[in-house]
Design a protein around this motif. Structure first.
Motif, short mmCIF file in Angstrom:
data_model
loop_
_atom_site.label_atom_id
_atom_site.label_comp_id
_atom_site.label_asym_id
_atom_site.label_seq_id
_atom_site.Cartn_x
_atom_site.Cartn_y
_atom_site.Cartn_z
N ILE A 173 0.69 -1.50 -0.04
CA ILE A 173 0.20 0.04 -0.57
C ILE A 173 1.00 1.50 0.31
O ILE A 173 0.94 2.52 -0.47
CB ILE A 173 -1.03 -0.37 1.28
N ARG A 174 2.50 1.42 0.59
CA ARG A 174 3.57 2.49 0.21
C ARG A 174 3.09 3.38 -1.20
O ARG A 174 3.58 4.23 -0.97
CB ARG A 174 4.33 2.13 0.50
N PHE A 175 2.85 1.95 -2.27
CA PHE A 175 3.00 2.92 -3.70
C PHE A 175 1.89 4.13 -3.87
O PHE A 175 2.12 4.82 -3.78
CB PHE A 175 2.91 1.93 -4.49
N ASP A 176 0.81 3.60 -3.45
CA ASP A 176 -0.46 3.62 -3.25
C ASP A 176 -0.83 5.91 -2.52
O ASP A 176 -0.57 6.88 -3.22
CB ASP A 176 -1.42 2.84 -2.59
N ALA A 177 0.12 5.44 -1.18
CA ALA A 177 0.30 6.68 -0.86
C ALA A 177 1.11 7.73 -1.16
O ALA A 177 0.94 8.48 -1.33
CB ALA A 177 0.63 6.07 0.74
N MET A 178 2.17 7.10 -1.45
CA MET A 178 3.37 8.08 -3.02
C MET A 178 2.80 8.60 -3.99
O MET A 178 2.81 9.45 -4.28
CB MET A 178 4.28 7.62 -3.04
N TYR A 179 1.45 7.27 -4.67
CA TYR A 179 1.20 7.68 -5.55
C TYR A 179 -0.27 9.36 -5.60
O TYR A 179 0.00 10.37 -5.96
CB TYR A 179 0.45 6.78 -6.52
N TRP A 180 -0.69 8.90 -4.28
CA TRP A 180 -1.02 10.48 -3.90
C TRP A 180 -0.97 11.15 -3.58
O TRP A 180 -1.25 12.38 -2.63
CB TRP A 180 -2.68 9.61 -3.45
N ILE A 181 -0.23 10.87 -3.21
CA ILE A 181 0.93 12.51 -1.68
C ILE A 181 1.31 13.15 -3.16
O ILE A 181 1.18 14.31 -3.27
CB ILE A 181 2.28 12.04 -1.45
N ALA A 182 1.36 12.23 -4.56
CA ALA A 182 2.12 13.22 -5.54
C ALA A 182 0.58 14.13 -6.14
O ALA A 182 1.31 15.32 -6.90
CB ALA A 182 2.33 11.99 -6.69
N LEU A 183 -0.13 13.66 -6.22
CA LEU A 183 -1.23 14.70 -6.89
C LEU A 183 -1.67 15.26 -5.81
O LEU A 183 -2.23 16.16 -6.32
CB LEU A 183 -2.17 12.93 -6.96
N SER A 184 -1.47 15.34 -4.23
CA SER A 184 -1.75 16.13 -3.42
C SER A 184 -0.98 17.37 -3.87
O SER A 184 -0.84 18.59 -4.39
CB SER A 184 -1.35 15.80 -2.04
N TYR A 185 0.72 16.86 -3.97
CA TYR A 185 1.48 17.84 -4.05
C TYR A 185 0.68 19.17 -5.78
O TYR A 185 1.45 20.38 -5.80
CB TYR A 185 2.82 17.77 -4.13
N CYS A 186 0.57 17.81 -6.41
CA CYS A 186 0.27 18.92 -7.87
C CYS A 186 -1.36 19.75 -7.49
O CYS A 186 -0.89 20.97 -8.30
CB CYS A 186 -0.46 17.74 -8.26
N GLY A 187 -1.93 19.07 -6.73
CA GLY A 187 -3.10 20.33 -6.35
C GLY A 187 -2.37 21.35 -5.17
O GLY A 187 -3.13 22.52 -5.61
N LEU A 188 -1.30 21.46 -4.89
CA LEU A 188 -0.60 22.12 -4.11
C LEU A 188 -0.07 23.16 -5.26
O LEU A 188 0.64 24.47 -4.78
CB LEU A 188 0.07 22.00 -2.88
N GLY A 189 0.28 23.24 -6.22
CA GLY A 189 1.18 23.36 -7.50
C GLY A 189 3.01 23.21 -7.23
O GLY A 189 3.79 24.30 -7.43
N GLU A 190 3.09 22.86 -5.57
CA GLU A 190 4.62 22.26 -5.42
C GLU A 190 5.29 20.80 -6.81
O GLU A 190 5.13 19.80 -6.01
CB GLU A 190 4.12 21.93 -4.17
N TYR A 191 4.96 21.12 -7.67
CA TYR A 191 5.63 19.96 -8.72
C TYR A 191 6.93 19.48 -8.73
O TYR A 191 6.82 17.96 -9.18
CB TYR A 191 5.47 19.80 -10.23
N SER A 192 7.15 20.40 -8.27
CA SER A 192 9.23 19.74 -8.02
C SER A 192 8.76 18.42 -6.71
O SER A 192 8.94 17.11 -6.62
CB SER A 192 10.43 20.12 -7.43
N ASP A 193 7.97 18.52 -5.78
CA ASP A 193 7.50 17.45 -4.42
C ASP A 193 7.20 16.33 -5.71
O ASP A 193 7.22 15.30 -4.72
CB ASP A 193 6.82 18.41 -3.11
N ALA A 194 5.56 16.65 -6.38
CA ALA A 194 5.24 15.91 -6.84
C ALA A 194 5.71 14.83 -7.36
O ALA A 194 5.61 13.69 -7.12
CB ALA A 194 4.53 15.71 -7.13
N VAL A 195 6.82 15.07 -8.02
CA VAL A 195 8.19 14.53 -8.80
C VAL A 195 8.99 13.11 -8.39
O VAL A 195 9.33 12.38 -8.58
CB VAL A 195 8.54 15.20 -9.91
#
Length: 870
Positions: A173-195
């Motif tokens: 499930i850690r992979f799902d968590a990292m995926y949704w964290i990346a999406l959340s950073y996209c929502g915040l406009g913090e793209y480097s953290d998402a990547v």
């Protein structure tokens, strides 16, 4: 036999009932019970609620006037639409964790010999080292994170997702968590953290390959938001090839086509749109594909007539009655590309007329017309259309800020042009003889009555607005016209109306709830309003009330024209970079009003324009000499005669800034002699420097600390009298009020190591924001500090400020821990830095702050006694 089975079943059910509600012990029976009830009683319902919210978002209408979002859930409408379902999903997941989380370790099995300590297998070791024994707790944390993402509450969601990475770091499930964290950073406009999180997924050799497609989708989303369309196309090409579901594939192809169109790669865009149409998509998508094919037309292509015929045929189709605004817009685009501006303007106006529900399309049509008029340049019409654009333009439009700035600049320009025109027309009438004025006003009233009669006969109840003047209201032209007769002014008024009241049905008394109770004002029109202004335009006094009929009023009118003409030149020069128009405005000011109060500034602006922008060195030299000859002691003359003058000014400013910083630091550590010395040094360098009121305020407080209250009062009074608009003046007023009351205490705030503390947020008096933060604090307190019985309250500080207080933190350590936890959990992430203050305060000091609402003064005390220990 049957009785024995029934009896055993009853015993088992009874055992499950008695152990089911307890998670203190970890046995196989308890784990089975909690896993079963957690899954089917709670998680299933929460997950169904989540899926229901996602389905609602899929039903939302698409905005085809912009590039479709790769993730539709990122829109504001998505968060609103899915809110109840996502809230319910979160509630269920939290309930599951509270009721069914098993963290107690299971008892170790004894060996057959009855002894403990036998070596365990790898699987057994992993089992006994688990941090959670209910199989649905990690899924619940993920569900919470996903639901908060859909609600756009990204920081809160990421807390749950990060918890998965901490507690379940070896689980899939850690992979799902990292995926949704990346999406959340996209929502915040913090793209480097998402990547970074996407890279973490790929760096793990065991990551599920299903994430290959999802990672590319997120990358494409980031590139679109960064306007790196070529890279987005590259990622989406691969994703489309990997996508099996037809509906999803067509939608991604539509986005691909839009990206090609954005890059003017029109042939690729048209190929994709054709492919989409052949794929039998939903009607609205097929319609927009056809419209976009027309927009992808290249000037010079032979098929322009065919495209226009197709669009005209679409206009006749009843199915397209709600889409005619888009069809006319496409026809306008073709005409514009063919340099047929007249037809383009006509079609854009038709698009606006036909746009009754699609505000996105209306905004684009307004904007297209505004851009056409701006490029001419025809700033009056451009300003009116930019203003109209802003009343309906979505704030998520990519160039929203650019359009907003243009609208603001032109709005200021038009208001000043109107001011010149108004005063010119008023002055013209004021300068008439009394008989001429009477005849003129009677003719205006006759026109009003004639127009009202014509409108009544035509069934039109619009008000009459007379006014027609030249761009600068030249006093030698259009002698017989009146201020109130300008069609452009009417357009501006309509857009201002829409900003305040929105789009409303045209009817009488639209602002009133009970229209039936209103006397028909048109039958007996009042001559004035509550302010005493005459509003009846058939009353001669309506036209006389603003006329400058004496010398002092005429001078006031002249000053308004001077200021407005200067502002027109300034806007043209500094905001719009239209230097010929700026020169025209400035020279008009000098021609009409030689030796006016802004003559020096006007000379200098004309010098700069000709020296830096037009290259007219003769004109630049002319205005340079005027400054040196007519204003030899001015700062502008010093700038022109001394090349190092500006450098010296900058050095002086830096020295003063440094001295104030040193004086303020000295004040905080009670080094009062240094404060006075730094203040005197600053005044010796520049007696009237910009920081003078702040230096005086420090000096006043030092003198007060030394016991000379009367001198302190005098300095505070000087600050209030000489610097009424400085930010420090409010504090000077507060301190003077306390001094006058006889309650002044130089050591107002007292430090008590053992005092019970409150956590305080000083926030703008905005009820929506206050309620939101209050709710977050309450939840935070329950989740993080359940044993402390903390209470959240609001208190009024002064006109625009409120206090949010959290009581009661028993010790200083509790207070500092609480504040650190607030910071680390992003509780105040929704508040902009600089728009709030937060700190710890004792009850005694809080009462003093409420009596003397000087937050800055308390913060000085707070920094000395608390902040260094946070």
């Amino acid at each position: 036999m049957k009785k024995k089975i029934a009896f055993r079943s009853l015993i088992a059910l009874t055992a499950i009932y008695f152990v089911g509600c307890s998670v203190d012990k970890n046995t196989a029976l308890r784990r089975s019970y909690h896993n079963l009830t957690a899954h089917y009683n709670i998680f299933f319902n929460g997950n169904e609620s989540f899926k229901a919210g996602v389905e609602k978002i899929k039903l939302l209408p698409e905005n085809y006037t912009a590039i479709l979002p790769i993730f539709p859930e990122e829109t504001d409408a998505a968060a609103t639409t899915s809110k109840s379902d996502m809230d319910n999903s979160i509630q269920k997941a939290v309930k599951l964790i509270k009721m069914h989380s098993i963290t107690a370790k299971p008892a170790r099995k004894k060996s057959k010999s009855g002894k403990k300590g036998e070596k365990l297998s790898k699987e057994q070791e992993e089992f006994y080292q688990k941090s959670e024994y209910c199989n649905w707790v990690d899924d619940s944390y993920l569900l919470i994170g996903k639901s908060h993402y859909y609600l756009h509450d990204y920081h809160t969601g990421m807390k749950s997702l990060q918890l998965i990475l901490n507690k379940f770091k070896n689980e899939p499930i850690r992979f799902d968590a990292m995926y949704w964290i990346a999406l959340s950073y996209c929502g915040l406009g913090e793209y480097s953290d998402a990547v970074n999180y996407l890279n973490l997924i790929k760096a793990d050799e065991n990551y599920p390959k299903k994430f290959d497609r999802e990672i590319k989708l997120i990358n494409a989303n980031i590139y679109i938001k960064q306007k790196k369309y070529e890279k987005a196309i590259s990622e989406l090409d691969t994703v489309v090839a990997m996508t099996k579901k037809k509906k999803e594939k067509i939608r991604l192809q539509f986005i691909l086509a839009q990206l090609h169109q954005k890059l003017n790669q029109n042939s690729q865009a048209m190929d994709l749109y054709s492919q989409i149409i052949r794929s039998n998509p939903p009607y609205e998508m097929a319609f927009n594909a056809k419209i976009n094919m027309a927009k992808s037309f290249n000037a010079g292509d032979e098929n322009s007539d065919d495209l226009k015929n197709v669009l005209r045929k679409m206009l006749k189709d009843d199915k397209n009655s709600d889409y005619q605004d888009q069809i006319y817009y496409a026809l306008a685009d073709i005409s514009k590309k063919e340099s047929d501006e007249k037809s383009a303007v006509a079609y854009y106006k038709l698009s606006i007329t036909k746009s009754t529900t699609n505000t996105n399309q209306k905004a684009l049509s307004y904007l297209a017309l505004a851009d056409i008029y701006f490029s001419k340049p025809d700033y009056i019409n451009a300003g009116a259309y930019y203003d109209s654009t802003m009343t309906v333009l979505d704030k998520n439009y990519p160039d929203y800020e650019v359009v907003s700035q243009k609208a603001g600049n032109l709005s200021g320009l038009i208001q000043n042009l109107k001011s010149v025109a108004e005063q010119d027309s008023l002055q013209r009438v004021a300068k008439m003889s009394e008989a001429q004025r009477k005849t003129f006003i009677e003719s205006l009233i006759a026109q009003v009555k004639q127009k009202e009669l014509a409108e009544k006969n035509a069934g039109n109840n619009n008000n009459y607005d007379p006014f027609s003047v030249g761009e600068y209201g030249n006093d030698n032209t259009q002698k017989g016209n009146w201020y109130f007769y300008n069609p452009t002014a009417i357009g501006i008024g309509k857009s201002e109306f829409s900003k305040i009241w929105g789009t409303r049905k045209l009817e009488d008394h639209w602002r009133r709830k009970n229209k039936a109770a209103i006397i028909e004002a048109n039958e007996n029109p009042a001559s004035g309003d509550s302010s005493g202004k005459i509003t009846n335009n058939k009353d001669p006094n309506f036209y006389l009330q603003n006329l400058p009929l004496n010398d002092s009023l005429m001078q006031i009118s002249d000053n308004k024209i001077i200021n407005a003409l200067y502002a027109v030149g300034d806007i043209y020069e500094k905001q719009m970079k239209d230097y010929p128009q700026a020169v025209k405005a400035y020279e008009e000011l000098l021609r009409r009003y030689p030796k006016n109060s802004l003559e020096l500034e006007t000379y200098f602006n004309l010098y700069l324009i000709h020296n830096k922008n037009t290259g007219n060195t003769a004109q630049a030299e002319k205005y340079r000499n005027k400054i040196l000859d007519e204003y030899p002691n001015s700062k502008y003359a010093k700038i022109l005669s001394d090349p190092n003058y500006l450098k010296k000014l900058e050095e002086t400013k830096n020295a003063i800034d440094k001295l104030y910083e040193e004086a303020y630091t000295a004040y905080k550590i009670n080094d009062f002699e240094s404060v006075l010395a730094k203040t005197d040094e600053a005044f010796s360098i520049s007696p009237d420097n910009d920081l003078k009121p702040k230096f005086l305020f420090l000096k006043a407080n030092v003198i007060g600390q030394k016991g000379d209250i009367e001198q302190m009062k005098e300095i505070l009074k000087k600050i209030i009298a000489d610097y009424p608009k400085d930010e420090i003046t409010r504090r000077a007023q507060d301190e003077l009020a306390v001094l006058e009351s006889g309650k002044y205490d130089p050591d107002l705030y007292k430090y008590n190591e053992n005092a019970i503390l409150s956590y305080i947020i000083v926030i703008e008096n905005d009820q929506e924001t206050i309620n939101k933060i209050k709710f977050k604090l309450s939840n935070f307190n329950v989740e993080k500090f359940p044993a402390m019985d903390l209470k959240v309250e609001t208190k009024f500080l002064f006109d625009t400020k409120m206090l949010l207080t959290v009581k009661s933190l028993k010790t200083k350590t509790d207070g500092l821990n609480y504040m650190n936890s607030i910071n680390s959990n992003f509780i105040l992430a929704d508040l902009k830095p600089g728009n709030y203050e937060h700190f710890l305060i004792s009850e005694d000091n809080l009462n003093k702050l409420l009596k003397l609402p000087d937050v800055e003064r308390y913060l000085e005390f707070y920094k000395k006694n608390y902040q260094l220990q946070e």
